[in-house]
Design a protein around this motif. Sequence first.
Motif, PDB file in Angstrom:
ATOM      1  N   UNK A   3       0.828  -1.206   0.000  1.00 45.30           N
ATOM      2  CA  UNK A   3       0.000   0.000   0.000  1.00 45.30           C
ATOM      3  C   UNK A   3       0.862   1.257   0.000  1.00 45.30           C
ATOM      4  N   UNK A   4       1.953   1.227   0.774  1.00 44.01           N
ATOM      5  CA  UNK A   4       2.874   2.355   0.807  1.00 44.01           C
ATOM      6  C   UNK A   4       3.506   2.558  -0.571  1.00 44.01           C
ATOM      7  N   UNK A   5       3.952   1.476  -1.187  1.00 44.15           N
ATOM      8  CA  UNK A   5       4.626   1.577  -2.485  1.00 44.15           C
ATOM      9  C   UNK A   5       3.684   2.148  -3.549  1.00 44.15           C
ATOM     10  N   UNK A   6       2.452   1.745  -3.489  1.00 43.35           N
ATOM     11  CA  UNK A   6       1.463   2.250  -4.452  1.00 43.35           C
ATOM     12  C   UNK A   6       1.136   3.718  -4.163  1.00 43.35           C
ATOM     13  N   UNK A   7       0.982   4.039  -2.893  1.00 37.90           N
ATOM     14  CA  UNK A   7       0.652   5.413  -2.503  1.00 37.90           C
ATOM     15  C   UNK A   7       1.778   6.377  -2.887  1.00 37.90           C
ATOM     16  N   UNK A   8       3.023   5.975  -2.617  1.00 38.93           N
ATOM     17  CA  UNK A   8       4.145   6.844  -2.941  1.00 38.93           C
ATOM     18  C   UNK A   8       4.302   6.975  -4.456  1.00 38.93           C
ATOM     19  N   UNK A   9       4.086   5.892  -5.181  1.00 37.22           N
ATOM     20  CA  UNK A   9       4.146   5.940  -6.643  1.00 37.22           C
ATOM     21  C   UNK A   9       3.147   6.962  -7.183  1.00 37.22           C
ATOM     22  N   UNK A  10       1.948   6.953  -6.621  1.00 40.19           N
ATOM     23  CA  UNK A  10       0.910   7.902  -7.048  1.00 40.19           C
ATOM     24  C   UNK A  10       1.333   9.340  -6.772  1.00 40.19           C
ATOM     25  N   UNK A  11       1.927   9.571  -5.620  1.00 34.35           N
ATOM     26  CA  UNK A  11       2.372  10.919  -5.247  1.00 34.35           C
ATOM     27  C   UNK A  11       3.496  11.403  -6.169  1.00 34.35           C
ATOM     28  N   UNK A  12       4.419  10.505  -6.510  1.00 34.48           N
ATOM     29  CA  UNK A  12       5.507  10.873  -7.416  1.00 34.48           C
ATOM     30  C   UNK A  12       4.982  11.217  -8.803  1.00 34.48           C
ATOM     31  N   UNK A  13       4.015  10.444  -9.267  1.00 30.18           N
ATOM     32  CA  UNK A  13       3.421  10.713 -10.579  1.00 30.18           C
ATOM     33  C   UNK A  13       2.670  12.044 -10.581  1.00 30.18           C
ATOM     34  N   UNK A  14       2.005  12.355  -9.476  1.00 30.10           N
ATOM     35  CA  UNK A  14       1.223  13.590  -9.383  1.00 30.10           C
ATOM     36  C   UNK A  14       2.087  14.834  -9.527  1.00 30.10           C
ATOM     37  N   UNK A  15       3.298  14.802  -8.953  1.00 27.11           N
ATOM     38  CA  UNK A  15       4.175  15.986  -9.035  1.00 27.11           C
ATOM     39  C   UNK A  15       5.152  15.880 -10.202  1.00 27.11           C
ATOM     40  N   UNK A  16       4.960  14.822 -11.020  1.00 25.99           N
ATOM     41  CA  UNK A  16       5.814  14.593 -12.197  1.00 25.99           C
ATOM     42  C   UNK A  16       7.282  14.380 -11.818  1.00 25.99           C
ATOM     43  N   UNK A  17       7.498  13.812 -10.630  1.00 25.97           N
ATOM     44  CA  UNK A  17       8.852  13.410 -10.245  1.00 25.97           C
ATOM     45  C   UNK A  17       9.259  12.177 -11.044  1.00 25.97           C
ATOM     46  N   UNK A  18       8.257  11.433 -11.510  1.00 24.56           N
ATOM     47  CA  UNK A  18       8.494  10.309 -12.409  1.00 24.56           C
ATOM     48  C   UNK A  18       7.828  10.620 -13.735  1.00 24.56           C
ATOM     49  N   UNK A  19       8.585  10.464 -14.797  1.00 25.29           N
ATOM     50  CA  UNK A  19       8.053  10.698 -16.133  1.00 25.29           C
ATOM     51  C   UNK A  19       8.217   9.438 -16.968  1.00 25.29           C
ATOM     52  N   UNK A  20       7.134   9.040 -17.614  1.00 26.37           N
ATOM     53  CA  UNK A  20       7.147   7.880 -18.503  1.00 26.37           C
ATOM     54  C   UNK A  20       6.884   8.368 -19.921  1.00 26.37           C
ATOM     55  N   UNK A  21       7.861   8.188 -20.777  1.00 27.91           N
ATOM     56  CA  UNK A  21       7.735   8.621 -22.173  1.00 27.91           C
ATOM     57  C   UNK A  21       8.181   7.492 -23.095  1.00 27.91           C
ATOM     58  N   UNK A  22       7.355   6.460 -23.237  1.00 25.05           N
ATOM     59  CA  UNK A  22       7.737   5.309 -24.056  1.00 25.05           C
ATOM     60  C   UNK A  22       8.086   5.671 -25.501  1.00 25.05           C
ATOM     61  N   UNK A  23       7.451   6.692 -26.036  1.00 25.82           N
ATOM     62  CA  UNK A  23       7.676   7.037 -27.440  1.00 25.82           C
ATOM     63  C   UNK A  23       8.646   8.204 -27.632  1.00 25.82           C
ATOM     64  N   UNK A  24       9.146   8.739 -26.539  1.00 28.38           N
ATOM     65  CA  UNK A  24      10.096   9.850 -26.621  1.00 28.38           C
ATOM     66  C   UNK A  24      11.127   9.674 -25.510  1.00 28.38           C
ATOM     67  N   UNK A  25      12.004   8.655 -25.625  1.00 24.88           N
ATOM     68  CA  UNK A  25      12.882   8.272 -24.523  1.00 24.88           C
ATOM     69  C   UNK A  25      13.896   9.325 -24.115  1.00 24.88           C
ATOM     70  N   UNK A  26      14.264   9.263 -22.856  1.00 22.30           N
ATOM     71  CA  UNK A  26      15.299  10.124 -22.294  1.00 22.30           C
ATOM     72  C   UNK A  26      16.667   9.487 -22.538  1.00 22.30           C
TER      73      UNK A  26
END
Length: 212
Positions: A3-26
Motif C-alpha cells: 500500500x505504501x509503495x502504491x501510494x508513494x508511486x501515485x504521489x511521485x506521478x502527481x508531481x511529475x517526479x516520475x516521467x514515462x515517455x515510451x515514445x520519446x525516450x530520455x
Amino acid sequence: MDNLKKDFAKRLLQVKAIKLQPNNPFTWASGWKSPFYCDNRKTLSYPNLRNYVKLQLTHAIMEHFPEAEAVAGVATGAIPQGALVADTLQLPFVYVRSKPKDHGLENLIEGELKPGMKVVVVEDLISTGGSSLKAVEAIRKNACQVVGMVAAYTYGFPQAQKAFQEAGVELVTLTDYEHVVTTALETGYINENDVELLNDWRKDPANWKGNV
C-alpha cells in the motif's frame, strides 16, 4: 508495504517526479536510452511530500535497521533526505561523495563517523547500484558497519539486485518500478502497449534502442 509503495508511486506521478515517455525516450548520464525518468529531488519542493518521504524513510529505518547509530546520505541526491531523517532520529549525519575532494582535506566522507559505528545509508534512487555501493565501500573502509540501506525508489534491475546481494547489503525502498508502472496504468498515465514497451526496456536497458 504494498500500500505504501502504491501510494508513494501515485504521489511521485502527481508531481511529475516520475516521467514515462515510451515514445520519446530520455538519455541518461550513462548514455542509456530510457522511456522512464525518475527525479526524487522534486519532492523537496513540496513541503507535504517532503515530510511524507522523511517520515516514511524514518519508519523504514526504525523497522528494519533499529540498531543504526548514524545516517549516511549518498551525494548529491540523498543529502537532504538523509539529513532530514538523521534529524528526526536524532542521529549523527554524514554524506559520502562520489569521489574525494580535489582540495583541502580531500574528504570522501563529509562529517564524522567513529570506528565501529553501525551506519544506515540513505539513497534517493537505485539504478545499477554502482554509486550506492561505492558509498557502502567507503563507509566500511572507514572501519564502520553498514547495517542496510533505505531508498525512495528502485528500478529493480537484475544487475543491481545481484550487486547488493554480493555486497551483503539489505535494501528497503519506498516504491519501485512495478508499483509505478501499475499505478500509471490504473490512472491512465500510460496504456497497455506502453507497459509492454517499458518491460522490454527493463529486461536489457543498456542495449535498448527505443520504440523502433
